[in-house]
Each structure stands twice: as structure tokens, then as C-alpha cells.
Scaffold this active site. Structure first.
Site, mmCIF file in Angstrom:
data_model
loop_
_atom_site.group_PDB
_atom_site.id
_atom_site.type_symbol
_atom_site.label_atom_id
_atom_site.label_comp_id
_atom_site.label_asym_id
_atom_site.label_seq_id
_atom_site.Cartn_x
_atom_site.Cartn_y
_atom_site.Cartn_z
ATOM 1 N N ASP A 238 0.856 -1.181 0.000
ATOM 2 C CA ASP A 238 0.000 0.000 0.000
ATOM 3 C C ASP A 238 0.897 1.237 0.000
ATOM 4 O O ASP A 238 2.026 1.198 0.514
ATOM 5 C CB ASP A 238 -0.934 0.018 1.206
ATOM 6 C CG ASP A 238 -2.147 0.925 0.979
ATOM 7 O OD1 ASP A 238 -3.179 0.417 0.498
ATOM 8 O OD2 ASP A 238 -2.040 2.129 1.273
ATOM 9 N N ASP A 265 4.598 2.404 -3.955
ATOM 10 C CA ASP A 265 3.719 2.658 -5.090
ATOM 11 C C ASP A 265 3.750 1.436 -5.996
ATOM 12 O O ASP A 265 4.789 1.112 -6.585
ATOM 13 C CB ASP A 265 4.206 3.905 -5.835
ATOM 14 C CG ASP A 265 3.293 4.300 -6.980
ATOM 15 O OD1 ASP A 265 2.421 3.493 -7.366
ATOM 16 O OD2 ASP A 265 3.446 5.421 -7.502
ATOM 17 N N ASP A 285 -7.574 -4.113 -5.456
ATOM 18 C CA ASP A 285 -8.681 -3.322 -4.925
ATOM 19 C C ASP A 285 -8.178 -1.877 -4.813
ATOM 20 O O ASP A 285 -7.814 -1.417 -3.729
ATOM 21 C CB ASP A 285 -9.100 -3.865 -3.555
ATOM 22 C CG ASP A 285 -10.396 -3.242 -3.065
ATOM 23 O OD1 ASP A 285 -11.450 -3.576 -3.609
ATOM 24 O OD2 ASP A 285 -10.346 -2.405 -2.142
ATOM 25 N N CYS A 339 -15.264 -0.632 -4.186
ATOM 26 C CA CYS A 339 -16.469 -0.382 -3.394
ATOM 27 C C CYS A 339 -17.170 0.837 -4.005
ATOM 28 O O CYS A 339 -17.590 1.747 -3.300
ATOM 29 C CB CYS A 339 -16.144 -0.178 -1.916
ATOM 30 S SG CYS A 339 -14.904 1.088 -1.589
#
Length: 413
Positions: A238, A265, A285, A339
Site C-alpha cells: 500500500d 507505489d 482493490d 467499493c
């Protein structure tokens, strides 16, 4: 100012204040009350003024604050009560408890059994000992409408096992599990059903290597580790250090022993590095608008819809991340999820990637075939994609697409 050692109490105060926001803003329409904002103790902070006024007029224990704030409110006490009485007379007074509690709660409380520390039968026995009644739906082939009916009938003493996600428990909306020792010790993980879909669709084999891209705060990594039975390897990356630190804590509490967590990154990550040569599965995601997440306070905040410029920027970033992940040399299966409710971040991204060289050796397979809610019509691959929504599926809004290497399909995998 206020001194709060109890964070849960502070959260309840903030939520209760927001529910009374129209009334509190109306109080500040009165010039003598609005003068409170100009006092050095408040210093123009309208949110602080709302909390102070809420505690002064509606708080169960009265206003407990610094001497400066108490003095500022005391000087304007008559004006505050006068405006309160005027608002009550005009029908603009504070909402009652029943109204204040009517925050939209369209989805139930979900909790995933963390099989790295326990198992479903043990958790169900503990819940039964704690006074819960297990709603047995194992013998029924439920339609979606029947499922919604059963879930809607759950009360605070009920729990049922979800029919789509293994080891996922369903509780009535609003069930408070945060104080449970099983949650504190990582035996139960509070995770929305939709958030469990990506790892379930990826279904990595124990012993294999997985790349979890944009992995923080770590819910999906912990789910992947459970599916791998802590046997294999998960590379979790992350870009944000604070989120990576949070992820490390969550994974440690969850008993995850196979994750290598690093801050970086992904687009700058050398996917041809030898250490990634065994990666067969990837979960992507990426950052998204979050438009599918049901925020219980949406109706009393000023959150604006996502603008087209930001959506296009997100869609471009998402496509770049997905294309980069598909270049992992020995990748066999990849799940892309968001999401988000927006087509621009979902089907449009898949459409772009399928037409690129990055997806030359991949094709879409049907994500969770038994799931009825599919992608947006107008795209030839829509039936392969999965969508979830509060109205249809009693979950947060989610989108999932599964890429499989063509050679793997040819070999019957």
C-alpha cells in the site's frame, strides 16, 4: 475544551450531535446565540459550538467543559433558552429519541470467523452460551427475496450463517459487537459481506503466492491468509504509511503469519523481480470513490457526490494499476474489485483493460456463479461481473471481476 478518555463515548456524542444538527444550526440563527462563535473559547469553530450547545441543552450529564467554555455559554444562557423555546413552539425543536435513532440501517452486521484462530462451530457455541439464538437456514434454498425477509426478521439475539460466504455470520443491523472479546482477540473480524467477495472469488490454493495490491487496511489480506490456511505467501503493498501501519496491527491481531507487508507505489514496483516469480494470484482493490459504502450519517452530513473529473482520474489510475498487475509473469488468476457504484470505475475500467495488450492472455470468468446480481447491461461481459448493493443484496455496494489466464483455462483450472 473537552477531555475524553473514552473514545466510544466521544463517538456517541459526535453522532448524537450530528443527529440534532438542524436544531443546533437553527439555534445559531439567533444573533445573541451566534455571538458564542465569536467568543475566544469557541473561536469560530461551528462544530465545537454544536457539541457545546448539545451538551448544554440535551446532554444527559449536562455540559462538562473548561471554565472558558462554561463562562461563554453561561453569559448567553438566557438567549440560548429563549431561542430553544421559540424553535420548539414553531415545530423546529430537537428530534425525539425515536426520530434520532432512525438512521438508515439497510444492511445487517456481518462478522467473519477468523479460521486462523478458531472455527465456525466453536464461535457458534460461544455465541449460544452468550444468549444468541442460531437461525438455521441450511436446509432452505433461499431466493434473494426470501434471504432479505429472513435477515430483516433477525433481532438482537439472533445470528445466522451466511449462505454465500463460508464462515461469515449475519447479525441484526445495529448489533454491537465491538466490545466482544472475540473481536478484541481477532477470533471474529467485523467485515461487510461485500468486502469478503474478492478473496472468495480469487480462491487461492493453500501453499500458493498471492499479491494483494493496495492492501490496507488489511481485511482482505487477513481473509486471503485464512483461505490459504497460513500456508504460502502474501505480498501486501500500500502507498500510505499510516494505512500500512494500521494493516500491520490488524494482521498481527488476526494471526496472519505469511504476509510480507511493505509501503510503496505499486505502479513503480518491479513485478519482474525474482521474489514475485511464484505469484499465481493477485487481488487488485485500488483507490476508488467509495460510493458504494453505506455511511450511517450520510443524510446529516454535507458530503457531495463525486464529480466527473475525479471519477475519470480514478478510472485512469485503476486501469493503470490493473494493467500493471496483469503483467505479473506467472499470474494465473486476478480479482479486480471496488467499493464503487460508478460504471466509470467498474465496467468501463474492465472494458478498457480487455482491449489492451495487458489482458492479451486473459479472459473474464464468471465471478461467484451462484450470485444473481451481475454487471451493468450494455457491456458484452456484464454477466461475468458481480455487483452487490444494499437494496438487492443487503451489503455495501461492490463490484468484482475475475481474470483467468487462458492457458490455465485450457488446462482445466
Amino acid at each position: 475544551m473537552f477531555a475524553f478518555q473514552n473514545k466510544k463515548k466521544l463517538l456517541r456524542l459526535c453522532c448524537a450531535t450530528l443527529k440534532q444538527r438542524p436544531f443546533l444550526e437553527a439555534l445559531l440563527e439567533e444573533p445573541d446565540v451566534a455571538d458564542l462563535l465569536r467568543d475566544d473559547a469557541i473561536n469560530g469553530n461551528s462544530e465545537l459550538a454544536w457539541i457545546v450547545l448539545y451538551e448544554f441543552l440535551l446532554g444527559s450529564e449536562g455540559l462538562k467543559a473548561s471554565k472558558r467554555i462554561l463562562s461563554a455559554v453561561g453569559q448567553r444562557s438566557s438567549a440560548i433558552h429563549r431561542q430553544r423555546d421559540a424553535l420548539v413552539s414553531s415545530g423546529r425543536g430537537p428530534v425525539g429519541e425515536d426520530e434520532a435513532a432512525s438512521v438508515p440501517a439497510t444492511i445487517p452486521r456481518y462478522a467473519r470467523v477468523n479460521t486462523l484462530k478458531t472455527d465456525l462451530s466453536t464461535v457458534l457455541k460461544q455465541l449460544t452460551d452468550d444468549g444468541y439464538e442460531i437461525v438455521d437456514c441450511s436446509s432452505k434454498r433461499m431466493t434473494r427475496s426470501k434471504y432479505r425477509e429472513v435477515v430483516g426478521g433477525l433481532d438482537e439475539h439472533h445470528v445466522m450463517v451466511d449462505g454465500d460466504i463460508p464462515d461469515l455470520l449475519v447479525f441484526a443491523a445495529g448489533t454491537q459487537l465491538h466490545t466482544s472479546w472475540m473481536v478484541d482477540e481477532g477470533h471474529l473480524i467485523l467485515q461487510d459481506k461485500a468486502s469478503c467477495l474478492p478473496a472468495t472469488c480469487l480462491q487461492p490454493e493453500p501453499g500458493s503466492h498471492v499479491f494483494d495490491v493496495c492492501a490496507a487496511p488489511g481485511m482482505k489480506t487477513s481473509h486471503l491468509a485464512a483461505l490459504l490456511q497460513n500456508n504460502g505467501k502474501i505480498w501486501s503493498i500500500d502507498k500510505t504509511k499510516d494505512r500500512v501501519d494500521t494493516m500491520k496491527g490488524l494482521l498481527e491481531r488476526s494471526g496472519v503469519a505469511i504476509s510480507s507487508v511493505f509501503c510503496g507505489d505499486f505502479l513503480r514496483t518491479d513485478i519482474y523481480d525474482k521474489k514475485f516469480s511464484k505469484v499465481r494470484y493477485a487481488l487488485v482493490d485500488p483507490p476508488c470513490s467509495g460510493s458504494g459504502i453505506i455511511k450511517r450519517m450520510d443524510h446529516i452530513t454535507d458530503e457531495a457526490p463525486t464529480d466527473s473529473y475525479r471519477l475519470n482520474s480514478l478510472g485512469n489510475l485503476q486501469a493503470m494499476i490493473l494493467k500493471h498487475a496483469l503483467k505479473l509473469p506467472n499470474l494465473e488468476r486476478l480479482v479486480y474489485s471496488t467499493c464503487s457504484l460508478y460504471e466509470r470505475e467498474n465496467e468501463a475500467v474492465i472494458d478498457e483493460v480487455l482491449q489492451s495488450e495487458a489482458a492479451e492472455h486473459f479472459e473474464l470468468i464468471k465471478a461467484l456463479p451462484a450470485w444473481k446480481h451481475r454487471g451493468r447491461k450494455g457491456f458484452p461481459f456484464a454477466r461475468m461481473c458481480l455487483r452487490s448493493s444494499p437494496a438487492k443484496d443487503l451489503t455495501n455496494g461492490f463490484f468484482v471481476a475475475v481474470f483467468q489466464r487462458k492457458s490455465a483455462l485450457a488446462n482445466g483450472e
